[in-house]
Design an enzyme around this catalytic site. Structure first.
Site, PDB file in Angstrom:
ATOM      1  CG  HIS A  85      11.111  -3.990 -11.085  1.00 27.62           C
ATOM      2  ND1 HIS A  85       9.901  -3.358 -11.245  1.00 27.62           N
ATOM      3  CD2 HIS A  85      11.140  -4.988 -10.288  1.00 27.62           C
ATOM      4  CE1 HIS A  85       9.197  -4.375 -10.363  1.00 27.62           C
ATOM      5  NE2 HIS A  85       9.928  -5.259  -9.959  1.00 27.62           N
ATOM      6  CB  SER A 118      -1.020  -0.005   1.078  1.00 22.25           C
ATOM      7  OG  SER A 118      -1.554  -1.392   1.270  1.00 22.25           O
ATOM      8  CD  GLU A 119       3.459   0.038  -3.206  1.00 25.61           C
ATOM      9  OE1 GLU A 119       2.165   0.220  -3.535  1.00 25.61           O
ATOM     10  OE2 GLU A 119       3.958  -1.221  -3.204  1.00 25.61           O
TER      11      GLU A 119
END
Lengths: 323, 321
Positions: free
Chosen positions: B128, B57-58
């Protein structure tokens, strides 16, 4: 559960009502630039919720946030000065309507981003409770916010980590112009229930009912640390934003507006006072706001040379933009 | 002298600050088991209240940190993947960074955002492998990119003690570095470092690229005398330090792992040429415009600023002068 003092509740809704009406006049006269999101019609929620709070409890508000700031105890004169962009304002003229904050009375700020306050107040309450304080927090939000992922993540954190935050959804039926029925799948309280958060719905037009429900919730929250959710059904009497006074947007019928306005929190709270008490409160509120407007308009505007002041708490100085 | 790895330096900085200040706590994904290794041993030593593993839950935990900081806490938020900063750009820039000014100085937001493994990690491909430090410098958020173990320790400590939000990028390409460090100390934010003095050209190198610049400077020794300037903090930038270096060399090359448009290299060159008459037009070596790092290793390398392009840039500015 003892009820709130009816005079206090009436005074708060009346203060917010007249504050907003005076502010709209100042928008029209050009003293408040950028406009405001009037809280008219929703006063019973801020008044009822904040009457159940302690001074050390904290709240996070919304873009329609004047009521939350005033009900939590901020000085109306400094709030009006903030809306007018004056150095005497709560935020020294740096925040305006959508960012008004008064940390001294536990207002962590109105917030212009829908759904943003939930996680912030959750973190603030958690950090202070870690130091042994037993405060609770309130996150005010609108019906539009229940579709923001960041808020749903905050529900999860508050429930998971047992942070006592009361999420108060002011459901006025519209996210700007988008009706709840066209925007919310499932139900609003079910959003919170999905995270194991106790949730209920209350008549937001009756400040005493809001107060009673809030007081009961806060007592449970202070006992077991769990968050709760309260949907307050309400009606926005005026525009989403004062820009709508110039640009009529066709999303509510006159009949719907008339029906909504027929349940007026100021009248409902006022009906519980004697005519004499009501007149005394009204006169007091008028005097407070008369002074607030006069003081705001008499106060200095900030010096442009200080535009970058407060940008960095560390004292870092930013480069200016000139050649 | 004891050898300290970059990763271990970050771990030691976190441990020292947790021990020094009760208001410091850590938030992040998989930090209890130290998936990125920088939180190794900290859960056992400081407990789950101060080493808080988070759900995915950034956005919420980033703003949770803001809320905690508003009350005086000093959270450190770890992001395993640099692209998560895109997800929380709003929470950092629009909230943490703006609160002090918007409230008229009623609060501070001393949060540290730590990315142990920024930039290309060979084989991790498009989503990424970003290195978005220029975005934060543009927004005016204090941004540091340590190149060495000693600076990793010293800048992370200073970030945690800073009263403003600070983003700490620890480049993946630097994490395995080791250096002899006897007693690591805090390194002030906003102060660059000349790693190698030279007379002919100043090469400004960011993060792991400092080591590429030093290698190229070694290769060229005898032909060209290269000064390597590591800004260490990209915002606020050590303009005085850089201008002093360029005043000595008269030539400038910047090597920067940002996409070309609006990357920090552009800002460095613009600021220098506003103030110094260089002996040759400056050059920059960057990722291409709009870079997305492709998967295949040769493609990944092809879009990163490397030594060959740096040599060419140095040749250009020294030939033109």
């Amino acid at each position: 559960m003892s009820g709130a003092d009816p005079i206090r509740l009436y005074r708060t809704v009346r203060l917010i009502r007249r504050f907003e009406e005076r502010a709209i006049e100042l928008v029209r006269s050009g003293h408040i630039v950028g406009g405001i999101h009037p809280y008219l019609g929703q006063e019973g929620i801020a008044a009822g919720v904040c009457a159940a709070l302690r001074p050390d409890d904290v709240v996070a508000g919304t873009h329609r946030g004047h009521g939350h700031v005033l009900a939590k105890g901020a000085d109306p004169a400094r709030m009006m000065a903030e809306l007018c962009g004056r150095v005497t304002g709560l935020n020294r003229g740096r925040g305006g309507s959508m960012h008004a904050a008064d940390f001294a009375v536990g207002v962590l700020g109105a917030n212009a981003i829908v759904g943003a306050g939930g996680a912030i107040v959750t973190g603030a309450v958690w950090a202070r409770r870690r130091r042994g304080e037993d405060l609770v927090g309130v996150s005010f939000l609108g019906d539009g916010a229940v579709n923001e992922g960041m808020l749903l993540e905050a529900f999860n954190l508050a429930a998971l980590w047992r942070v006592p935050v009361l999420f108060v959804c002011e459901n006025n039926g519209y996210a700007t112009t988008m009706p709840v029925a066209d925007a919310v799948a499932g139900s609003i309280p079910a959003r919170a229930e999905a995270f194991g958060i106790r949730a209920s719905t209350v008549d937001g037009q009756d400040p005493a009912a809001v107060h009673a429900r809030t007081a009961a919730a806060l007592a449970r929250m202070r006992a077991d640390g769990a968050p709760e959710f309260l949907e307050a059904r309400t009606f926005r009497f005026d525009a989403h934003h004062t820009f709508e006074h110039a640009v009529r947007l066709d999303y509510r019928s006159p009949a719907e507006v008339a029906r909504g306005r027929s349940r007026d929190p100021v009248r409902i709270a006022g009906s519980r006072l004697s005519a004499g008490d009501r007149a005394a409160v009204d006169a007091d509120v008028e005097a407070v706001l008369e002074a607030a407007v006069a003081q705001a308009l008499a106060a200095a505007e900030p010096d442009p040379a200080t535009a970058l002041e407060y940008l960095y708490a560390s004292g870092l100085t930013a480069r200016t933009g000139g050649g | 002298m004891p050898r300290l790895s970059y990763r271990r330096a970050l771990n030691r900085a976190l441990a020292d600050e947790l021990a020094r200040d009760e208001e410091v706590f850590l938030l992040g994904e998989d930090i209890r088991v130290a998936a990125s290794a920088v939180t190794a041993g900290l859960l056992k030593r400081f407990g789950p209240e101060r080493v808080r593993d988070t759900p995915l839950s950034e956005q919420a935990f980033t703003s949770f940190a803001t809320g905690a900081a508003l009350t005086g806490a000093r959270p450190v938020v770890e992001f395993q993947i640099p692209a998560l900063l895109f997800l929380v750009f709003e929470q950092i820039v629009n909230h943490a960074h703006k609160f002090p000014l918007m409230t008229g100085g009623q609060c501070a937001v001393p949060v540290t955002y730590l990315v142990p493994g920024s930039g290309s990690r060979t084989g991790w491909a498009g989503q990424h492998s970003d290195h978005p430090y220029s975005l934060f410098a543009h927004a005016g958020v204090t941004t540091v990119v340590p190149a060495t173990p000693a600076d990793a320790y010293g800048l992370l400590v200073s970030a945690i003690r800073c009263d403003d939000p600070v983003v700490v990028f620890a480049p993946a390409a630097a994490l395995e570095l080791r250096a002899e460090v006897s007693d690591p100390v805090p390194v002030p934010l906003g102060r660059g470092r000349v790693h190698r003095t030279g007379a002919d050209v100043t090469v400004v190198a960011v993060g792991h690229l400092v080591h590429d610049a030093l290698a190229v400077a070694d290769e060229l020794a005898g032909e060209v005398s290269v000064e390597v300037f590591d800004p260490r903090t990209l915002y606020p930038f050590d303009w005085d330090g850089l201008l002093g270096s360029v005043a000595r060399t008269g030539r400038l090359v910047v090597v920067d792992d940002s996409n070309r448009s609006c990357g920090i290299a552009g800002e460095v060159i613009a600021t220098v040429v506003e103030q110094v008459r260089l002996q040759a037009p400056p050059r920059r070596v960057t990722r291409p415009d709009g870079a997305v790092l492709p998967f295949a290793p040769a493609l990944d390398r092809a879009v990163q600023p490397g030594r060959e392009l740096l040599r060419q840039a140095i040749a250009h500015v020294t030939k033109d002068g």
